[in-house]
Design a protein around this motif. Structure first.
Motif, PDB file in Angstrom:
ATOM      1  N   THR A  30       4.818   4.196   4.164  1.00 22.47           N
ATOM      2  CA  THR A  30       4.495   3.980   2.752  1.00 22.47           C
ATOM      3  C   THR A  30       4.619   2.508   2.389  1.00 22.47           C
ATOM      4  O   THR A  30       3.755   1.957   1.682  1.00 22.47           O
ATOM      5  CB  THR A  30       5.432   4.815   1.868  1.00 22.47           C
ATOM      6  OG1 THR A  30       5.267   6.203   2.183  1.00 22.47           O
ATOM      7  CG2 THR A  30       5.130   4.606   0.397  1.00 22.47           C
TER       8      THR A  30
ATOM      9  N   GLU B  60       1.729   0.680   3.840  1.00 23.46           N
ATOM     10  CA  GLU B  60       0.504   0.951   3.091  1.00 23.46           C
ATOM     11  C   GLU B  60       0.490   0.195   1.763  1.00 23.46           C
ATOM     12  O   GLU B  60      -0.541  -0.319   1.335  1.00 23.46           O
ATOM     13  CB  GLU B  60       0.382   2.455   2.852  1.00 23.46           C
ATOM     14  CG  GLU B  60      -0.915   2.902   2.207  1.00 23.46           C
ATOM     15  CD  GLU B  60      -2.134   2.661   3.068  1.00 23.46           C
ATOM     16  OE1 GLU B  60      -3.253   2.794   2.552  1.00 23.46           O
ATOM     17  OE2 GLU B  60      -1.963   2.336   4.264  1.00 23.46           O
ATOM     18  N   ARG B  61       1.651   0.114   1.110  1.00 23.52           N
ATOM     19  CA  ARG B  61       1.716  -0.651  -0.137  1.00 23.52           C
ATOM     20  C   ARG B  61       1.412  -2.125   0.115  1.00 23.52           C
ATOM     21  O   ARG B  61       0.705  -2.757  -0.673  1.00 23.52           O
ATOM     22  CB  ARG B  61       3.105  -0.503  -0.756  1.00 23.52           C
ATOM     23  CG  ARG B  61       3.368   0.862  -1.384  1.00 23.52           C
ATOM     24  CD  ARG B  61       4.788   0.953  -1.883  1.00 23.52           C
ATOM     25  NE  ARG B  61       5.048   2.231  -2.533  1.00 23.52           N
ATOM     26  CZ  ARG B  61       6.248   2.634  -2.938  1.00 23.52           C
ATOM     27  NH1 ARG B  61       7.296   1.855  -2.743  1.00 23.52           N
ATOM     28  NH2 ARG B  61       6.393   3.810  -3.510  1.00 23.52           N
TER      29      ARG B  61
ATOM     30  N   ALA C  11      -1.668  -4.192  -1.407  1.00 27.40           N
ATOM     31  CA  ALA C  11      -1.452  -5.444  -2.136  1.00 27.40           C
ATOM     32  C   ALA C  11      -2.290  -6.569  -1.552  1.00 27.40           C
ATOM     33  O   ALA C  11      -2.858  -7.384  -2.291  1.00 27.40           O
ATOM     34  CB  ALA C  11       0.038  -5.807  -2.099  1.00 27.40           C
TER      35      ALA C  11
ATOM     36  N   GLN D 197       6.922  -6.993  -1.889  1.00 27.90           N
ATOM     37  CA  GLN D 197       5.730  -6.167  -1.970  1.00 27.90           C
ATOM     38  C   GLN D 197       4.702  -6.494  -0.908  1.00 27.90           C
ATOM     39  O   GLN D 197       3.586  -6.004  -0.935  1.00 27.90           O
ATOM     40  CB  GLN D 197       5.088  -6.308  -3.354  1.00 27.90           C
ATOM     41  CG  GLN D 197       5.805  -5.501  -4.422  1.00 27.90           C
ATOM     42  CD  GLN D 197       7.087  -6.175  -4.829  1.00 27.90           C
ATOM     43  OE1 GLN D 197       7.186  -7.387  -4.853  1.00 27.90           O
ATOM     44  NE2 GLN D 197       8.082  -5.376  -5.151  1.00 27.90           N
TER      45      GLN D 197
END
Length: 410
Positions: free
Chosen positions: A191, A194-195, A199, A368
């Motif tokens: 996850t 993937e974030r 981004a 991020q």
């Protein structure tokens, strides 16, 4: 190429096995309890089972049948209520032994209940273990009072057998918990990755097109009074850039919504993905923004996997974005060389020696994920490639990416 099919008979055997595995746990446990109850009254299995006490044997009766069923049928709830199942089965087994009824195959239910409690009991495990041990001690004392010829060593050996079965179940439970934790951590890592990827994609799409639109709008605003016909061209360029941005954002949203879709859907999305064949659109867009860009492509271009095509496209996109942001109006040269085993992309923006022009400030990856050149470097590294970016001794800035290739088999 044809795939090898399993034999027809083997496929027929796999069907009921798959049906059984996919069935509900309560249904499976109910079938197990029913089968064990039926086998308990099979004459050929009458001497197989758990037995302790060696008391004088009493003839079978309605009570012995009821106790036998009480050792098997509660297994239907062995996973839903493992402690209750163990308590009922153990009590029936103890009563069956204390009354001296003959051994039946149904007494195997005690082993199954013990294993199930060790494997599936979540709460009150220590109290369940202590209660079961106390119950066994009480049974041993009762059997001794009733004249059992067995000694402490015999009772201890049987207790160790029961404890071993419990430990096997506990070990299965621990392994299952470790596997669940491993899957959870893997899902969290996936996850987070993937974030970070999303981004990076959003950064690449939004930053490039918004930068181009700002430059084009500023140029159009400047030309409105002096050269209205050229200002109109700039506004058209703004509109075209906005449409390209929307197209790429739709592609990104399609990727996010693609979970569980068919291979045909994936192929359709791959066709909409930005590829090396659309690098000329980036070059033309930069030229319409007032950036003098020279484009050179060498070698024969072969279809590549989507990740390779997209990474190469993003390298050119990021480099042109930085050129328009930090070195507006400076000559920029884009070179794409298709080699046998790699694609080499070079984007050079001119500038005077020692000038900060065309030198974007690198942003390191934050919580991020990567941004700008840092995120691009991570993207290329995931493909076993290499990206170098930095100022040139003679002035300006250079971005060079080497991406291994793997031609798609038609």
């Amino acid at each position: 190429m044809t795939s090898r099919q399993p034999p027809w008979g083997l496929s027929r055997l796999r069907a009921p096995l798959n049906w059984w595995r996919e069935g509900a746990a309560s249904f499976q446990d109910g079938v197990l309890a029913l089968v064990l109850a039926l086998l308990a009254f099979a004459p050929t299995l009458s001497n197989i089972g758990a037995q302790i006490g060696d008391l004088p044997e009493r003839p079978a009766s309605v009570l012995s049948i009821a106790l036998t069923l009480a050792q098997t049928l509660p297994l239907a709830a062995r996973r839903r209520w493992p402690a209750v199942c163990l308590a009922v089965v153990a009590a029936a087994f103890a009563t069956h032994q204390a009354l001296g009824f003959a051994t039946t195959f149904g007494s195997v239910g005690l082993y199954v209940a013990l294993y199930s409690a060790g494997a599936h009991q979540v709460r009150f495990r220590r109290s369940t273990t202590a209660g079961a041990s106390a119950g066994y001690v009480a049974l041993a004392l009762v059997l001794n009072r009733l004249g059992s010829p067995l000694g402490i060593a015999d009772f201890s050996a049987f207790y160790l057998t029961l404890a071993a079965i419990w430990l096997v179940g506990s070990n299965v439970r621990v392994r299952r918990a470790q596997e669940a934790e491993r899957r959870r951590l893997a899902a969290e890592v996936a996850t987070a990755a993937e974030r970070a990827r999303i981004a990076r994609e959003l950064h690449d799409v939004v930053t490039h097109h918004v930068t181009a639109m700002v430059v084009q709008a500023d140029a159009a605003q400047f030309l409105i009074a002096s050269a209205p016909e050229r200002a109109e061209e700039g506004l058209v360029a703004v509109s075209d850039t906005g449409r390209r941005a929307l197209r790429e954002l739709r592609y990104l949203l399609g990727v996010l919504e693609a979970t569980g879709e068919s291979a045909a859907g994936e192929a359709a999305r791959a066709e909409r993905a930005p590829t090396l064949g659309r690098v000329t659109d980036l070059v033309e867009g930069a030229r319409r923004s007032g950036q003098p860009v020279e484009f050179n492509e060498r070698g024969e271009r072969w279809p590549q996997p989507v990740d390779v095509e997209l990474a190469a496209y993003r390298v050119v996109q990021e480099a042109l974005t930085n050129a328009m942001k930090y070195a507006a109006g400076q000559p920029t040269r884009v070179s794409v060389h298709h080699g046998g085993e790699r694609i080499v992309i070079t984007v050079v923006t001119d500038g005077s020696a020692g000038s900060p022009q065309a030198a974007p400030v690198p942003h390191g990856p934050g919580p991020q994920g990567g941004r700008g050149l840092a995120g691009l470097r991570a993207r290329v590294r995931m493909l076993d490639g290499q990206l170098e970016a930095g100022p040139r001794p003679e002035g300006g800035f250079e971005v060079r990416a080497t991406i291994p290739t793997e031609p798609v088999q038609e």
